[in-house]
Write an enzyme that holds these catalytic residues in place. Sequence first.
Site, PDB file in Angstrom:
ATOM      1  N   SER A 191      -6.921   0.166  13.354  1.00 13.29           N
ATOM      2  CA  SER A 191      -7.650   1.644  13.403  1.00 13.29           C
ATOM      3  C   SER A 191      -8.459   1.548  14.650  1.00 13.29           C
ATOM      4  CB  SER A 191      -8.704   1.781  12.092  1.00 13.29           C
ATOM      5  OG  SER A 191      -9.776   2.694  12.434  1.00 13.29           O
ATOM      6  N   SER A 192      -8.621   2.954  15.174  1.00 14.72           N
ATOM      7  CA  SER A 192      -9.269   3.039  16.237  1.00 14.72           C
ATOM      8  C   SER A 192     -10.667   2.517  16.427  1.00 14.72           C
ATOM      9  CB  SER A 192      -9.196   4.579  16.838  1.00 14.72           C
ATOM     10  OG  SER A 192      -9.673   5.273  15.913  1.00 14.72           O
ATOM     11  N   CYS A 193     -11.328   2.281  15.033  1.00 16.25           N
ATOM     12  CA  CYS A 193     -12.567   2.078  15.107  1.00 16.25           C
ATOM     13  C   CYS A 193     -13.147   0.273  15.544  1.00 16.25           C
ATOM     14  CB  CYS A 193     -13.409   2.409  13.692  1.00 16.25           C
ATOM     15  SG  CYS A 193     -12.628   1.202  12.610  1.00 16.25           S
TER      16      CYS A 193
ATOM     17  N   PRO B  85      -3.626   2.985  14.984  1.00 23.34           N
ATOM     18  CA  PRO B  85      -3.735   4.325  14.589  1.00 23.34           C
ATOM     19  C   PRO B  85      -5.129   5.184  14.920  1.00 23.34           C
ATOM     20  CG  PRO B  85      -3.187   3.361  12.813  1.00 23.34           C
ATOM     21  CD  PRO B  85      -3.777   2.443  13.357  1.00 23.34           C
TER      22      PRO B  85
ATOM     23  N   LYS C 145     -10.625  -5.554  10.386  1.00 25.08           N
ATOM     24  CA  LYS C 145      -9.601  -5.254  11.109  1.00 25.08           C
ATOM     25  C   LYS C 145      -9.452  -6.016  12.262  1.00 25.08           C
ATOM     26  CE  LYS C 145      -8.077  -1.872   8.777  1.00 25.08           C
ATOM     27  NZ  LYS C 145      -6.621  -2.309   8.112  1.00 25.08           N
TER      28      LYS C 145
ATOM     29  N   TRP D 115     -21.066  18.345   7.818  1.00 24.83           N
ATOM     30  CA  TRP D 115     -21.896  17.036   8.369  1.00 24.83           C
ATOM     31  C   TRP D 115     -21.824  16.734   9.983  1.00 24.83           C
ATOM     32  CZ3 TRP D 115     -20.881  12.252   4.914  1.00 24.83           C
ATOM     33  CH2 TRP D 115     -21.538  12.535   3.612  1.00 24.83           C
TER      34      TRP D 115
ATOM     35  N   TYR E 221     -16.038  -2.681   8.440  1.00 28.76           N
ATOM     36  CA  TYR E 221     -14.589  -2.203   8.208  1.00 28.76           C
ATOM     37  C   TYR E 221     -13.847  -2.822   9.672  1.00 28.76           C
ATOM     38  CZ  TYR E 221     -10.497   0.648   8.059  1.00 28.76           C
ATOM     39  OH  TYR E 221      -9.423   1.417   7.954  1.00 28.76           O
TER      40      TYR E 221
ATOM     41  N   HIS F 226     -12.297  11.348   4.717  1.00 25.55           N
ATOM     42  CA  HIS F 226     -12.400  11.503   6.211  1.00 25.55           C
ATOM     43  C   HIS F 226     -12.365  12.919   6.446  1.00 25.55           C
ATOM     44  CE1 HIS F 226     -10.013   7.507   6.451  1.00 25.55           C
ATOM     45  NE2 HIS F 226     -11.103   7.433   7.105  1.00 25.55           N
TER      46      HIS F 226
ATOM     47  N   GLY G 152       0.879  -1.245  -0.056  1.00 27.78           N
ATOM     48  CA  GLY G 152       0.103   0.193  -0.009  1.00 27.78           C
ATOM     49  C   GLY G 152       0.793   1.234  -0.071  1.00 27.78           C
TER      50      GLY G 152
HETATM   51  N1  LIG Z   1      -6.352   7.240   6.881  1.00 33.64           N
HETATM   52  C1  LIG Z   1      -6.856   7.084   8.269  1.00 33.64           C
HETATM   53  O1  LIG Z   1      -7.128   7.841   8.851  1.00 33.64           O
HETATM   54  C2  LIG Z   1      -6.330   5.885   8.850  1.00 33.64           C
HETATM   55  C3  LIG Z   1      -6.734   5.921  10.549  1.00 33.64           C
HETATM   56  C4  LIG Z   1      -6.530   4.861  11.137  1.00 33.64           C
HETATM   57  C5  LIG Z   1      -5.964   3.615  10.570  1.00 33.64           C
HETATM   58  N2  LIG Z   1      -5.835   3.593   9.321  1.00 33.64           N
HETATM   59  C6  LIG Z   1      -5.146   2.552   8.503  1.00 33.64           C
HETATM   60  O2  LIG Z   1      -3.909   2.693   7.698  1.00 33.64           O
HETATM   61  C7  LIG Z   1      -3.949   1.677   6.853  1.00 33.64           C
HETATM   62  C8  LIG Z   1      -3.852   2.436   5.494  1.00 33.64           C
HETATM   63  O3  LIG Z   1      -4.865   3.577   5.315  1.00 33.64           O
HETATM   64  P1  LIG Z   1      -4.593   4.846   4.270  1.00 33.64           P
HETATM   65  O4  LIG Z   1      -5.329   5.762   4.743  1.00 33.64           O
HETATM   66  O5  LIG Z   1      -3.265   4.734   3.868  1.00 33.64           O
HETATM   67  O6  LIG Z   1      -5.510   4.133   3.044  1.00 33.64           O
HETATM   68  P2  LIG Z   1      -5.340   4.645   1.432  1.00 33.64           P
HETATM   69  O7  LIG Z   1      -4.703   5.984   1.524  1.00 33.64           O
HETATM   70  O8  LIG Z   1      -6.455   4.592   0.898  1.00 33.64           O
HETATM   71  O9  LIG Z   1      -4.307   3.694   0.960  1.00 33.64           O
HETATM   72  C9  LIG Z   1      -4.559   2.396   0.687  1.00 33.64           C
HETATM   73  C10 LIG Z   1      -3.452   1.800  -0.039  1.00 33.64           C
HETATM   74  O10 LIG Z   1      -3.762   0.496  -0.105  1.00 33.64           O
HETATM   75  C11 LIG Z   1      -3.582  -0.080  -1.660  1.00 33.64           C
HETATM   76  N3  LIG Z   1      -4.627  -1.157  -2.065  1.00 33.64           N
HETATM   77  C12 LIG Z   1      -5.914  -0.931  -1.878  1.00 33.64           C
HETATM   78  N4  LIG Z   1      -6.463  -2.211  -2.250  1.00 33.64           N
HETATM   79  C13 LIG Z   1      -5.602  -2.974  -2.674  1.00 33.64           C
HETATM   80  C14 LIG Z   1      -5.266  -4.220  -3.408  1.00 33.64           C
HETATM   81  N5  LIG Z   1      -6.540  -5.093  -3.519  1.00 33.64           N
HETATM   82  N6  LIG Z   1      -4.195  -4.608  -3.650  1.00 33.64           N
HETATM   83  C15 LIG Z   1      -3.220  -4.077  -3.687  1.00 33.64           C
HETATM   84  N7  LIG Z   1      -3.062  -2.785  -3.123  1.00 33.64           N
HETATM   85  C16 LIG Z   1      -4.518  -2.099  -2.603  1.00 33.64           C
HETATM   86  C17 LIG Z   1      -4.003   1.316  -2.326  1.00 33.64           C
HETATM   87  O11 LIG Z   1      -3.379   1.274  -3.646  1.00 33.64           O
HETATM   88  P3  LIG Z   1      -4.238   2.179  -4.749  1.00 33.64           P
HETATM   89  O12 LIG Z   1      -4.409   3.426  -4.305  1.00 33.64           O
HETATM   90  O13 LIG Z   1      -3.341   2.023  -5.966  1.00 33.64           O
HETATM   91  O14 LIG Z   1      -5.682   1.223  -5.054  1.00 33.64           O
HETATM   92  C18 LIG Z   1      -3.365   2.381  -1.424  1.00 33.64           C
HETATM   93  O15 LIG Z   1      -1.659   2.209  -1.824  1.00 33.64           O
HETATM   94  C19 LIG Z   1      -5.360   1.004   6.563  1.00 33.64           C
HETATM   95  O16 LIG Z   1      -5.361  -0.317   7.195  1.00 33.64           O
HETATM   96  C20 LIG Z   1      -6.247   1.849   7.678  1.00 33.64           C
HETATM   97  O17 LIG Z   1      -7.046   1.066   8.296  1.00 33.64           O
HETATM   98  C21 LIG Z   1      -5.877   4.949   8.388  1.00 33.64           C
END
Ligand SMILES: NC(=O)c1ccc[n+]([C@@H]2O[C@H](COP(=O)([O-])OP(=O)(O)OC[C@H]3O[C@@H](n4cnc5c(N)ncnc54)[C@H](OP(=O)(O)O)[C@@H]3O)[C@@H](O)[C@H]2O)c1
Length: 321
Positions: free
Chosen positions: A108-110, A164, A141, A203, A137, A180, A11
Amino acid sequence: MEQNAKIYIAGHTGLVGAAIHRRLQQAGFQNLLIVAHDDLNLASQHAVNSFFQEQRPEYVFLAAAKVGGIHANSTFPADFIYENLAIQTHVIHAAWKNGVKKLLFLGSSCIYPRLAPQPMKEEYLLSGILEPTNEAYAIAKIAGIKMCQSYRRQYGFNAICAMPTNLYGPGDNFDLENSHVLPALIRKFHEAQQNNVDKVVIWGTGTPRREFLHVDDLADACVFLMRNYADQQIINVGVGKDLTIRELAEMVRDIVGFKGKLEFDASRPDGTPRKLLDVTRLQGLGWQARIPLAEGIRETYAWYLAQTASTQSFSRREKKL
Ligand SMILES: NC(=O)c1ccc[n+]([C@@H]2O[C@H](COP(=O)([O-])OP(=O)(O)OC[C@H]3O[C@@H](n4cnc5c(N)ncnc54)[C@H](OP(=O)(O)O)[C@@H]3O)[C@@H](O)[C@H]2O)c1
């Protein structure tokens, strides 16, 4: 984690994965393995198995997931549960099977109950009912956490789980329907200011309390945990401070320079009333977040402005949503 270790960042184009990639590069790691989603679909068990057999990474940061805000989560629960279960199941299993030394799974905190006591401690996992808007979701997790813990217990696989809080920063998703709250606010205020609109509607009621961590702080924590943590217990990653959505909106409004009114649309869901992580465990290990919220929002807004100026790279991220 040795300087020349082969490290796979799953990712790496996402908000979190890109920040981990940057952090590892800064720290001098050179043997970094990254593959585009188009070239490796992690939801395909066959593709994941072949990839791990061929590449044999030694360390894995599992930051690939299907991620979205309240609207996306409540509209597409099937996609969220299916894709997240598939990605994490295949990656964790293949990592264990192919001799990965250590894997960091991002939750995730959810995962915590909707009405968990605040701040939320790691032991509150599975102690109550989840927030319904992102239950699918969260269940995925939680399954990922249990998978890491089970592989540690049965096979001695060194898988750790970081939880996180809400993240933000350069590389965030600014789509109004799928993003978000923080990037959505930046975009709304920016567009209102550009179009000389006199009010911005937000919202929900504005009363829920939330915590926000800069993604570069999270990436730093992930690398720190990879080096210093090897326990089956999940570990929270946050700043330990929260604010109301109204306070956040006012902060973003002032940074963007919007002079109009704020209005709250109470017909839209609020989500969990409060979400603040207890970060005692992480702080006890010697790690603390460093980037103040206002400074981080200023930097993120500057990134957003640069992206909107170069329309091509911005629309790339919007197209797939
Ligand atoms: N964002 C937050 O606020 C937040 C908070 C708490 C925890 N997290 C956790 O952090 C992690 C990453 O979140 P993020 O915010 O970085 O998400 P993101 O920006 O949407 O990035 C997701 C990544 O996963 C890749 N991906 C998705 N489906 C895939 C698949 N089938 N095969 C290969 N790659 C795939 C995407 O590639 P493409 O873009 O090319 O599809 C992208 O690189 C998650 O586990 C999330 O639960 C995030």
